[in-house]
Scaffold this motif. Structure first.
Motif, short mmCIF file in Angstrom:
data_model
loop_
_atom_site.label_atom_id
_atom_site.label_comp_id
_atom_site.label_asym_id
_atom_site.label_seq_id
_atom_site.Cartn_x
_atom_site.Cartn_y
_atom_site.Cartn_z
N LEU A 124 16.55 37.42 -97.67
CA LEU A 124 16.54 36.06 -97.13
C LEU A 124 16.44 36.04 -95.61
O LEU A 124 16.66 35.02 -94.98
N ASP A 125 16.09 37.19 -95.02
CA ASP A 125 15.91 37.24 -93.56
C ASP A 125 14.78 36.33 -93.10
O ASP A 125 14.79 35.82 -91.98
N SER A 126 13.78 36.17 -93.95
CA SER A 126 12.65 35.30 -93.60
C SER A 126 12.18 34.58 -94.86
O SER A 126 12.21 35.15 -95.95
N GLN A 127 11.79 33.34 -94.70
CA GLN A 127 11.25 32.58 -95.81
C GLN A 127 9.75 32.43 -95.61
O GLN A 127 9.30 31.70 -94.73
N PRO A 128 8.94 33.13 -96.40
CA PRO A 128 7.50 33.12 -96.19
C PRO A 128 6.87 31.79 -96.57
O PRO A 128 7.41 31.03 -97.39
N ASP A 129 5.73 31.50 -95.99
CA ASP A 129 4.96 30.33 -96.37
C ASP A 129 4.15 30.67 -97.61
O ASP A 129 2.92 30.69 -97.61
N ALA A 152 19.70 30.94 -96.16
CA ALA A 152 20.38 30.89 -97.46
C ALA A 152 19.92 29.73 -98.33
O ALA A 152 19.89 29.84 -99.55
N VAL A 153 19.59 28.59 -97.71
CA VAL A 153 19.11 27.41 -98.43
C VAL A 153 17.90 26.86 -97.70
O VAL A 153 17.93 26.74 -96.47
N ASP A 199 15.99 17.57 -98.08
CA ASP A 199 15.50 18.68 -97.25
C ASP A 199 16.65 19.46 -96.60
O ASP A 199 16.58 19.83 -95.42
N LEU A 200 17.68 19.72 -97.36
CA LEU A 200 18.83 20.46 -96.84
C LEU A 200 18.47 21.94 -96.67
O LEU A 200 18.04 22.59 -97.62
N SER A 201 18.66 22.44 -95.47
CA SER A 201 18.42 23.85 -95.17
C SER A 201 19.63 24.42 -94.43
O SER A 201 20.21 23.75 -93.58
N VAL A 202 19.98 25.65 -94.79
CA VAL A 202 21.13 26.32 -94.17
C VAL A 202 20.73 27.74 -93.81
O VAL A 202 20.22 28.49 -94.65
N SER A 203 20.98 28.12 -92.57
CA SER A 203 20.74 29.50 -92.13
C SER A 203 21.98 30.01 -91.40
O SER A 203 22.74 29.23 -90.83
N PHE A 204 22.15 31.32 -91.43
CA PHE A 204 23.27 31.97 -90.76
C PHE A 204 22.72 32.97 -89.74
O PHE A 204 21.91 33.84 -90.09
#
Length: 339
Positions: free
Chosen positions: A284-289, A29-30, A15-20
């Protein structure tokens, strides 16, 4: 021929997630990437530019800037790396896990000899003195197929060709026999014959040393020749994961099919126009459901645009850890051939 693969993972990502974050927006981003890598195994991570391949590898290596917000788990054997500080990572990088960077000319120091740059890794992690480090550097240059290694060890990066510089990068990466090697586009900008030589070196390392390799690439030909398993990413998310031969023979996700359809086939040049995936990669500003590929997918329906698919087994009778999984509400069947 593939090297024997251990059952226990040497690298486990969950469950690796990366945001800036900036003053005006947050870029995701991830988003929830998970995979295991076993000794002697090659996992290829593929997808178009901007899909999160390199960010994933940099997060695993602990090389992202302070603006990055990282969640999830990254384990090398029994060591948890997520949240580790620079001091802890300094003991692990180059020793347990190493990386071959995309551009060797900018990764190597132009004012230091090849031998000194390899020797720095050996002196830091193995405590060798200068003479011992130089002797080991010559051995490593020979290992990666550089001719006249005793002479090359005293040369500077500008005196070597692009392929030789890439081999030096590999020598630095494997100097301490790391359990995991991350190769980020290791054959970019190299001609076909040099590319084949670099891939042979990587194959030899995994067979002789049992090195587990994460191969980041956009070249599906390299994937077919080198990898054991493939992880396909789109817009920061994993969309399909499968053994390499199964992925090429029976891709399930529409995005994977789109990638494979755009590959030139022998004898097919000039007979057909390569199909393209319509639309644009989402912001990639938002990740939709929802499914991020839905706006570009001919199979999409209301379910795809309103609910996010998980990475699930494609076979109805398979378990959650099945080797072939896809994040799609309407996966393709075997009968639907790749055009």
């Amino acid at each position: 021929m593939s090297a024997p693969v251990s059952t226990e993972p040497v690298l486990s990502v969950r469950d690796l997630s990366v945001s800036f974050r900036s003053d005006t927006r947050t870029v995701h981003a991830v988003d929830q990437v998970s995979f295991d890598l076993r000794a002697g195994e090659v996992l290829a991570v593929v997808g178009e530019s901007g899909c999160g391949k390199s960010v994933t590898s940099m997060a695993v290596m602990g090389l992202l800037p302070p603006t990055a917000h990282i969640t999830g788990s990254v384990r090398i054997g029994e060591k948890e790396l997520a949240g580790a500080d620079d001091k802890a990572y300094g003991k692990i990088r180059g020793n347990d896990i190493a990386m071959i960077f995309q551009e060797p000319m900018t990764s190597l120091n132009p004012v230091l000899t090849i031998g000194r740059q390899i020797g720095e890794v050996l002196r830091r992690h193995q405590g060798l003195n200068k003479k011992q480090a130089r002797a080991r550097a010559v051995e490593l240059l020979d290992l990666v197929g550089i001719p006249a290694p005793a002479e090359r060890v005293d040369e500077y990066p500008h005196q070597l060709s692009g392929g030789m510089r890439q081999r030096v990068m590999i020598a630095i990466a494997v100097a301490c026999d790391p359990a995991v090697l991350i190769a980020d586009e290791p054959t970019t900008a190299l001609d076909v014959t040099v590319q084949a030589g670099i891939l042979e070196v990587l194959q030899s390392l995994r067979e002789r040393l049992g090195t587990a390799i994460v191969l980041i690439t956009h070249d599906l030909g390299v994937v077919a020749d080198t990898a054991d398993r493939v992880l396909v990413m789109y817009a920061g998310r994993p969309v399909e994961q499968a053994p390499v031969h199964e992925l090429f023979a029976d891709p399930k996700h529409p995005y994977t099919r789109g990638l494979l359809s755009a590959v030139l086939r022998p004898g097919g040049e000039g007979k057909r126009r390569l199909p393209e995936i319509p639309g644009l990669v989402p912001s990639l500003d938002s990740q939709p459901d929802a499914c991020t590929f839905a706006p570009r997918c001919a199979r999409a329906d209301d379910t795809c645009t309103s609910s996010r698919p998980g990475l699930k087994a494609v076979a109805a009778d398979a378990g959650a850890d099945a080797p072939h999984r896809a994040a799609c509400w309407h996966p393709h069947t075997l009968q639907e051939t790749v055009s």
